[in-house]
Design a protein around this motif. Structure first.
Motif, PDB file in Angstrom:
ATOM      1  N   ARG A  88     -12.752  49.745 -47.620  1.00 57.80           N
ATOM      2  CA  ARG A  88     -12.547  51.142 -47.266  1.00 57.80           C
ATOM      3  C   ARG A  88     -13.464  51.609 -46.132  1.00 57.80           C
ATOM      4  NH1 ARG A  88      -8.880  54.858 -46.654  1.00 57.80           N
ATOM      5  NH2 ARG A  88      -9.686  56.966 -46.841  1.00 57.80           N
ATOM      6  N   TYR A  89     -14.775  51.227 -46.199  1.00 58.40           N
ATOM      7  CA  TYR A  89     -15.765  51.760 -45.267  1.00 58.40           C
ATOM      8  C   TYR A  89     -16.299  50.741 -44.266  1.00 58.40           C
ATOM      9  CZ  TYR A  89     -15.703  55.637 -48.530  1.00 58.40           C
ATOM     10  OH  TYR A  89     -15.301  56.678 -49.323  1.00 58.40           O
ATOM     11  N   GLY A  90     -15.946  49.477 -44.440  1.00 61.21           N
ATOM     12  CA  GLY A  90     -16.372  48.469 -43.483  1.00 61.21           C
ATOM     13  C   GLY A  90     -17.469  47.576 -44.010  1.00 61.21           C
ATOM     14  N   VAL A  91     -17.376  46.316 -43.648  1.00 61.85           N
ATOM     15  CA  VAL A  91     -18.340  45.322 -44.114  1.00 61.85           C
ATOM     16  C   VAL A  91     -19.735  45.623 -43.584  1.00 61.85           C
ATOM     17  CG1 VAL A  91     -18.949  42.879 -44.020  1.00 61.85           C
ATOM     18  CG2 VAL A  91     -16.571  43.553 -44.324  1.00 61.85           C
ATOM     19  N   ARG A  92     -19.830  45.973 -42.317  1.00 63.80           N
ATOM     20  CA  ARG A  92     -21.131  46.129 -41.686  1.00 63.80           C
ATOM     21  C   ARG A  92     -21.966  47.221 -42.361  1.00 63.80           C
ATOM     22  NH1 ARG A  92     -21.325  46.604 -35.258  1.00 63.80           N
ATOM     23  NH2 ARG A  92     -19.702  48.130 -35.755  1.00 63.80           N
ATOM     24  N   ARG A  93     -21.352  48.373 -42.661  1.00 63.44           N
ATOM     25  CA  ARG A  93     -22.090  49.462 -43.289  1.00 63.44           C
ATOM     26  C   ARG A  93     -22.586  49.085 -44.681  1.00 63.44           C
ATOM     27  NH1 ARG A  93     -18.177  54.684 -42.001  1.00 63.44           N
ATOM     28  NH2 ARG A  93     -18.392  54.677 -39.715  1.00 63.44           N
ATOM     29  N   VAL A  94     -21.720  48.469 -45.449  1.00 63.80           N
ATOM     30  CA  VAL A  94     -22.086  48.113 -46.821  1.00 63.80           C
ATOM     31  C   VAL A  94     -23.193  47.064 -46.831  1.00 63.80           C
ATOM     32  CG1 VAL A  94     -21.245  47.101 -48.978  1.00 63.80           C
ATOM     33  CG2 VAL A  94     -19.825  48.730 -47.731  1.00 63.80           C
ATOM     34  N   VAL A  95     -23.084  46.065 -45.956  1.00 62.92           N
ATOM     35  CA  VAL A  95     -24.075  44.992 -45.929  1.00 62.92           C
ATOM     36  C   VAL A  95     -25.433  45.513 -45.471  1.00 62.92           C
ATOM     37  CG1 VAL A  95     -24.700  42.833 -44.788  1.00 62.92           C
ATOM     38  CG2 VAL A  95     -22.397  43.149 -45.678  1.00 62.92           C
ATOM     39  N   CYS A  96     -25.456  46.360 -44.459  1.00 63.98           N
ATOM     40  CA  CYS A  96     -26.738  46.922 -43.998  1.00 63.98           C
ATOM     41  C   CYS A  96     -27.394  47.744 -45.096  1.00 63.98           C
ATOM     42  CB  CYS A  96     -26.523  47.776 -42.753  1.00 63.98           C
ATOM     43  SG  CYS A  96     -26.184  46.827 -41.258  1.00 63.98           S
ATOM     44  N   GLY A  97     -26.620  48.558 -45.791  1.00 64.93           N
ATOM     45  CA  GLY A  97     -27.176  49.335 -46.894  1.00 64.93           C
ATOM     46  C   GLY A  97     -27.718  48.447 -47.995  1.00 64.93           C
ATOM     47  N   ALA A  98     -27.020  47.359 -48.277  1.00 68.46           N
ATOM     48  CA  ALA A  98     -27.455  46.433 -49.320  1.00 68.46           C
ATOM     49  C   ALA A  98     -28.780  45.769 -48.954  1.00 68.46           C
ATOM     50  CB  ALA A  98     -26.384  45.372 -49.551  1.00 68.46           C
ATOM     51  N   LEU A  99     -28.922  45.344 -47.724  1.00 72.31           N
ATOM     52  CA  LEU A  99     -30.158  44.702 -47.279  1.00 72.31           C
ATOM     53  C   LEU A  99     -31.346  45.656 -47.362  1.00 72.31           C
ATOM     54  CD1 LEU A  99     -28.713  42.751 -44.227  1.00 72.31           C
ATOM     55  CD2 LEU A  99     -29.691  41.711 -46.285  1.00 72.31           C
TER      56      LEU A  99
END
Length: 438
Positions: A88-99
């Motif tokens: 829904r929101y994009g891989v890049r945003r979710v991964v950066c938040g996770a890191l």
């Protein structure tokens, strides 16, 4: 449901620009691999830091293991929602938040002085961050960017977490033995944070963002339509539909045993268990790192095999041999490294997450377009199994003074999993549709 964007438009390079020699899908996979390595630093920490925390604060091993259990539970429960959020929101945003969450959770432990703070940092923050990546992230990249070689790419990306153990375990052990566990926690935090700029710079959400087709896609390929609003609602709906068939429960149950015998048991308790037999902590941590080395080869090979052979039979072999090796482990632990122990380490490394590519393949086979989200729920069961054994093995150690019962119980469970996977029926070839075969 697909869009009507013709593949010819995606294939046409801009005027004056040559097609790239390396398909961008491989660059996406490379960046994802680096991100998984950076996020895996924390996975090396608990097994090495249990004894230092016990000695400094006087907390029992069971209570310290409880924080690991919370981490693993949240890891698992976050994974299916993270898959939908990436859509829904994009891989890049979710991964950066996770890191960032992983970095904060590890770094803030240097200020803690009570057990609830350990639960918050190790359990909640790192659990939510790591659950948004790892195997669900690997499955998303492989599905979006690759039509061919999906099994191989899944194996390579899954091995990224093992590579993190390979990189960090010896370092974390040496820091814990030298400057102290706080230095090790800071090193893990910085490693996760350092990957964020790389993700922002190079990772894109879909191949269409670069005007190309997924690797191996043919002329008939059509770009998937954006998912409807309501990522959480869709995730729960997929679970409801998938749980109506026996295939889901068999996959979830056997993958729970996988998590119990890897992250929950060996990943968390191998180092303190070996230390109980007189083995120095850095030596035991190095053996766990060797498991990571061979996991790279084993998982990539498993991906290659999954593209060619029946995934159920592969899983039966993996689980059966893992169970036998765990039953032998109590007789192998000693003060020093000897050839039988090295054989155990090499085999367990080859088998560590070799189960992921065939399990993901079965999710796709049975659940079609929803296979990625279903795999997220199956991964949740993996982490629930890991959480139960992470706590249970620590409690067994506190109660009996030994891990022997934990090793042998996990071995029996793995043998049972080898039988259960063969009960899963082969799904009919219905691309994009969910089946209830079991």
């Amino acid at each position: 449901m697909t869009s009507t964007v013709p593949s010819s438009r995606l294939l046409s390079p801009r005027p004056g620009r040559r097609p790239p020699r390396v398909h961008p899908a491989w660059w996406a996979a490379a960046v994802a691999f680096v991100a998984l390595v950076g996020a895996a630093g924390f996975r090396a920490a608990p097994g090495v830091l249990i004894d230092p925390l016990h000695e400094e604060f006087g907390w029992s091993r069971g209570s310290i293991s409880a924080a690991v259990s919370v981490n693993l539970v949240l890891y698992g429960l976050t994974a299916p929602f993270a898959t939908a959020l990436m859509e829904r929101y994009g891989v890049r945003r979710v991964v950066c938040g996770a890191l960032v969450l992983i970095s904060a959770g590890s770094g803030l432990t240097v200020f803690m002085n009570s057990q609830w703070q350990l639960l918050l940092c190790w359990g909640v923050l790192v659990g939510l961050g790591s659950g948004s990546m790892a195997m669900a992230f690997a499955g998303t990249i492989a599905t979006r960017w690759f039509e061919a070689r999906r099994g191989l790419v899944t194996g390579i990306l899954t091995a990224g977490s093992a590579a993190g153990n390979l990189v960090f375990l010896p370092l974390v052990a040496l820091l814990a033995e030298g400057p102290g566990w706080r230095a090790a926690a800071v090193a893990v935090a910085l490693s996760a944070l350092a990957v964020v700029p790389v993700v922002i710079w190079r990772l894109r959400d879909r191949p269409e963002d670069l005007g190309v087709l997924p690797y191996g896609a043919g002329p008939a390929y059509e770009t998937p339509a954006p998912p409807p609003p309501g990522a959480a609602r869709r995730t729960l709906a997929v679970l409801r539909d998938a749980s109506r068939g026996g295939a889901f429960w068999l996959l979830a149950g056997t993958f729970a045993i996988c998590g119990a015998s890897t992250n929950g048991l060996i990943g968390t308790h191998f180092v303190p268990g070996a230390h109980d037999h007189g083995m120095p902590v850095p030596v035991a941590a190095s053996l766990l790192a060797v498991i990571g080395i061979f996991d790279l080869a084993g998982t990539v090979a498993s991906g290659w095999l999954t593209d060619r052979y029946d995934a159920r039979r592969l899983l039966a072999v993996y689980y059966g041999l893992r169970g036998l090796s765990l039953l032998l482990l109590p007789s192998l632990l000693a003060e020093s490294v000897h050839p039988p122990m090295l054989l155990f380490v090499i085999f367990y490394g080859l088998d560590w997450v070799a189960t992921v590519p065939p399990t993901l393949a079965l999710c796709r086979e049975h659940f079609g377009a929803d296979g990625g989200v279903v795999f997220g729920w199956v991964l949740a069961s993996h982490q629930l199994g890991a959480a139960a054994v992470a706590y249970g093995a620590g409690a067994i150690r506190d109660a009996t003074g030994s891990y022997d019962l934990a090793w042998s119980s996990a071995g029996v469970l793995c043998v049972a999993a080898a039988v259960l996977v063969m009960v899963i029926r082969r799904a009919p070839a219905l691309p994009g549709r969910m089946t209830a075969a079991a």
